[in-house]
Write an enzyme that holds these catalytic residues in place. Structure first.
Site, mmCIF file in Angstrom:
data_model
loop_
_atom_site.group_PDB
_atom_site.id
_atom_site.type_symbol
_atom_site.label_atom_id
_atom_site.label_comp_id
_atom_site.label_asym_id
_atom_site.label_seq_id
_atom_site.Cartn_x
_atom_site.Cartn_y
_atom_site.Cartn_z
ATOM 1 N N SER A 565 48.218 86.355 96.229
ATOM 2 C CA SER A 565 48.420 87.538 97.043
ATOM 3 C C SER A 565 49.802 88.121 96.746
ATOM 4 O O SER A 565 50.082 88.479 95.615
ATOM 5 C CB SER A 565 48.232 87.198 98.517
ATOM 6 O OG SER A 565 48.047 88.355 99.279
ATOM 7 N N ASP A 650 37.561 91.840 98.610
ATOM 8 C CA ASP A 650 38.893 91.659 99.183
ATOM 9 C C ASP A 650 39.368 92.950 99.849
ATOM 10 O O ASP A 650 39.334 94.020 99.238
ATOM 11 C CB ASP A 650 39.867 91.259 98.073
ATOM 12 C CG ASP A 650 41.164 90.675 98.587
ATOM 13 O OD1 ASP A 650 41.530 90.951 99.742
ATOM 14 O OD2 ASP A 650 41.806 89.931 97.829
ATOM 15 N N HIS A 685 39.427 87.983 100.090
ATOM 16 C CA HIS A 685 40.796 87.539 99.854
ATOM 17 C C HIS A 685 40.939 86.025 99.865
ATOM 18 O O HIS A 685 41.704 85.465 99.099
ATOM 19 C CB HIS A 685 41.709 88.144 100.921
ATOM 20 C CG HIS A 685 43.158 88.146 100.550
ATOM 21 N ND1 HIS A 685 43.632 88.800 99.445
ATOM 22 C CD2 HIS A 685 44.236 87.570 101.148
ATOM 23 C CE1 HIS A 685 44.946 88.641 99.374
ATOM 24 N NE2 HIS A 685 45.332 87.905 100.380
#
Length: 716
Positions: A565, A650, A685
């Site tokens: 991330s 995501d 995600h």
């Protein structure tokens, strides 16, 4: 939520597959191609108030996730990854099996008491999801609340998020997600009969508060495009959702929202927060309509409040950069900061991260010297630190739901010590172990953990937590695996991970770098690692690597790096800035197209994050972000071997950011090192859901990493 830690739409599978096959024919690639796919280049200009940039791969963005050509490219990359990783399948299977061998299959949580009932989660052998139970007494028969293995059937993704029991203990409301895009659905059921009520509310945050009438639910509605929670609504059971009452709407799109009940359940509160500002409004839980603002928002003013023992306790940075605790009486709460009285003093070395008020004392989670610890503050102002036994560790406040309790539950762990749940007596300081997280086949005595301090290029000392197996020689030959995050003030704390043991047992040295951008060393640590100081995060990581190699913790040509991330942004920047320092880099769901994303306010999270990265509409921020954005700085040079992962659904970091980055790397890099791109077509995600699935996914990049580091399948 930051770009941290979504999944598959199970409708239209066949249609999606047809689109992918058709798209593959259009661009002339096959899913099993041995040659690396090349995405088509299509000229496109990204405009901004501060300049125009060429982006030949912008076309890979498709918010509908249906473009046949885009899907074909992702599918071709998956096919290429499959082909390149095929020889490593036996190692991948072995890593997964070893990891699972360290997980207790029929595990359960430590029961906790709340409003007269004892609650617990329990896994059955082989189950990906737990059941949630409650009992009237610890020895009473269990009452099943959620059978998650059954609830997850038929879904490629399933997440049961927050759940809340009504004050009369008869109903439970919960938020679930069966897509992975964090657009939750709120549901309610009768706990006596198991009957799910007709009340269903879609596209909400996983945040629920009951009013005292046991009929009114407070929830947060999300914007359907940006997914920003922006309205607090009140729903009365049995009435249409269209009749729900608006209690509060947040107009400023740089703020995000939450709702809560205070520790003593007397108040319901709405919290709004940005990177540099907070505001909290509370109302009696019996009538959650008359909200009082505790203190009006102001830039660089942060606070959070809770209530117990007949008083408000507030954590604030007012005249305290590392935060302090203050208290205020109920009668003075509407007067703003004027009635606030200090409970703790400001400190340059101690950072107050969290707190929990009880009737006779306050439990404080704080950071000092890079470690997360707990101290207890009694009504007379006496402060007592909870003991720790290792140089690098973490303590975290656990589930504490009863304000009248005399004991505090907390967890303790390190890179070698499994998470241990304790109770500590607030009066005597005596500790009692409630549970040591079982890790079958693992003996902490076989490993060594250290806290090191690596010098950064500007002289700052960076804390590093290290673990390795006893017997690994510190002679500069070992493989080294370094991980970090370094954004949003989120600190990375040491903990045992079942998925890491197989690496340690093969002689890998693991290092957790606590770089600037987190808050391990206080608020100043964060300030020095965001906005126009963001590059400190990247250079800190590189300098830690060079220090560990110089100190012979690892071999110069056997260093792996990983981040996800915003930590994937770190990986992208490091790959551009110091590619020769790393043999292999793993970047999961990486935030790598910083400028383009931050220019688009329609993308989820963008407006929340202007105070994290800067607003590129302003030229100083535009120029600075452009100078480090990984996608914009890919150059014609040699890069390490790389494994890049993403999820099609995501919502935190859109799939097209890593897709574009990989496409540009393929176009420009001059080396022959492998570059693999894995898109999980059924995830977001956090990857696929389920207890074991993440370890199965991790085994893939772990096998790739070990192969690149020259670690033999069974050892060094």
């Amino acid at each position: 939520m930051p770009r941290l830690a979504l999944a598959f739409r199970n409708k239209g599978n066949a249609a999606m597959m047809r689109l992918m096959v058709a798209g593959a024919a259009m661009i002339g690639v096959a899913a099993t191609a041995q040659e690396a796919p090349r995405a088509a280049k299509k000229p496109y200009q990204v405009t901004s108030p501060n300049g125009v940039r060429e982006d030949d791969y912008y076309w890979l963005r498709d918010d509908s996730r249906k473009n046949p050509e885009m899907l074909a490219y992702l599918n071709a990359e998956n096919g290429y990854a499959d082909a390149r990783l095929a020889p490593l399948k036996p190692l991948q299977a072995r890593l997964y099996e070893e990891t699972v061998s360290h997980i207790k299959q029929d595990d359960s949580s430590v029961p906790y008491r709340d409003n007269g009932w004892w609650y617990q989660t329990r896994f059955a052998t082989g189950a990906d999801y737990p059941v949630v139970e409650r009992r009237r007494t610890p020895d009473a028969p269990a009452e099943l609340m959620f059978d998650q293995p059954v609830m997850a059937r038929g879904h490629s993704f399933f997440a049961l998020s927050e759940w809340q029991v009504s004050p009369d203990n008869k109903l439970v409301a919960w938020a679930e997600d069966v897509v992975g895009r964090r657009q939750y659905v709120l549901k309610v059921k009768d706990l006596a009969t198991g009957r799910v009520l007709s009340d269903t509310i879609t596209n909400v945050e996983p945040n629920i508060v009951w009013a005292d009438d046991n009929r009114t639910l407070l929830y947060i509605a999300k914007d359907p495009v940006t997914l920003r929670g922006y309205r607090v609504m009140a729903h009365v059971l049995g009435t249409p959702v269209s009749a729900d009452r608006l209690l509060y709407e947040e107009k400023d799109d740089t703020f995000q929202m939450g709702i809560m009940r205070t520790m003593d359940d007397r108040y319901a509160c709405i919290t709004v927060q940005s990177t540099v500002s907070d505001e909290q409004r509370c109302a009696p839980a019996g009538d959650p309509t008359r909200f009082t603002v505790l203190a009006p928002r102001a830039r660089e003013f942060r606070y959070s409040a809770d209530h117990a023992g007949g008083r408000w306790v507030i954590r604030t940075n007012r005249a305290a950069k590392n935060y302090k605790l203050v208290t205020v009486a109920d009668a003075q709460i509407a007067g703003g900061v004027a009635g606030w009285q200090d409970l703790t003093r400001p400190s340059d070395s101690v950072f107050i991260e969290d707190f929990k008020p009880f009737d006779g004392f306050v439990a404080i989670n704080q950071r000092e010297g890079g470690n997360r610890m707990i101290r207890l503050l009694d009504a007379q102002g006496r402060s007592t630190a909870v003991e720790a036994d290792e140089p690098a560790y973490q303590m975290a406040l656990s589930v504490n739901e009863e304000p009248g309790a005399r004991v505090v539950r907390y967890s303790y762990g390190s890179l070698k010590t499994p998470t241990t749940t304790y109770e500590v007596d607030a009066k005597t300081g005596a500790r009692r172990v409630l549970k040591v997280a079982p890790v079958p086949g693992y003996d902490p005595a076989n490993y060594v953990t250290e806290r090191l301090w690596a010098p950064a290029r500007d002289g700052t000392r960076i804390p590093v937590s290290v673990v390795y197996k006893k017997g690994v020689a510190r002679d500069g030959t070992a493989p080294l695996f370094q991980y970090s995050y370094g954004s949003y003030g989120i600190s990375m704390d040491p903990a045992v991970d079942a998925g890491r043991i197989a690496l340690l047992d093969r002689g890998v040295v693991y290092a957790l770098a606590h770089i600037r951008g987190g808050q391990e060393m206080g608020r100043g640590w964060y300030d020095d690692g965001h906005l126009l100081n963001k590059k400190n995060s990247f250079t800190d990581f590189i300098d830690v690597t060079r220090y560990l190699v110089a100190q012979k913790y690892g071999a110069k040509d056997r260093v792996a790096a990983m981040g996800g991330s915003a930590g994937g942004l770190l990986m992208g920047a490091v790959a551009n800035m110091a590619p020769a320092d790393y043999k292999v880099i793993v970047a999961q769901v990486p935030f790598v197209d910083v400028v383009t994303t931050m220019l688009d306010a329609s993308i989820p999270l963008t407006t929340f994050e202007y105070d994290e990265w800067g607003n590129p509409a302003q030229k100083p921020f535009y120029d600075y972000m452009l100078s480090y954005s990984p996608y914009d700085n890919v150059a014609a040079k040699a890069y390490p071997a790389m494994f890049v992962g993403t999820g099609l659904w995501d919502s935190q970091v859109q799939y097209y950011e890593p897709a574009k980055w990989v496409a540009r790397l393929r176009e420009r890099k001059t080396d022959s090192n492998p570059l693999l791109f894995r898109t999980n077509m059924e995830a977001g995600h956090g990857g696929k859901s389920g207890r074991f699935e993440r370890y199965r996914q991790n085994a893939e990049w772990q096998a790739f990493m070990l192969d690149q580091l020259g670690v033999a399948p069974g050892g060094k």
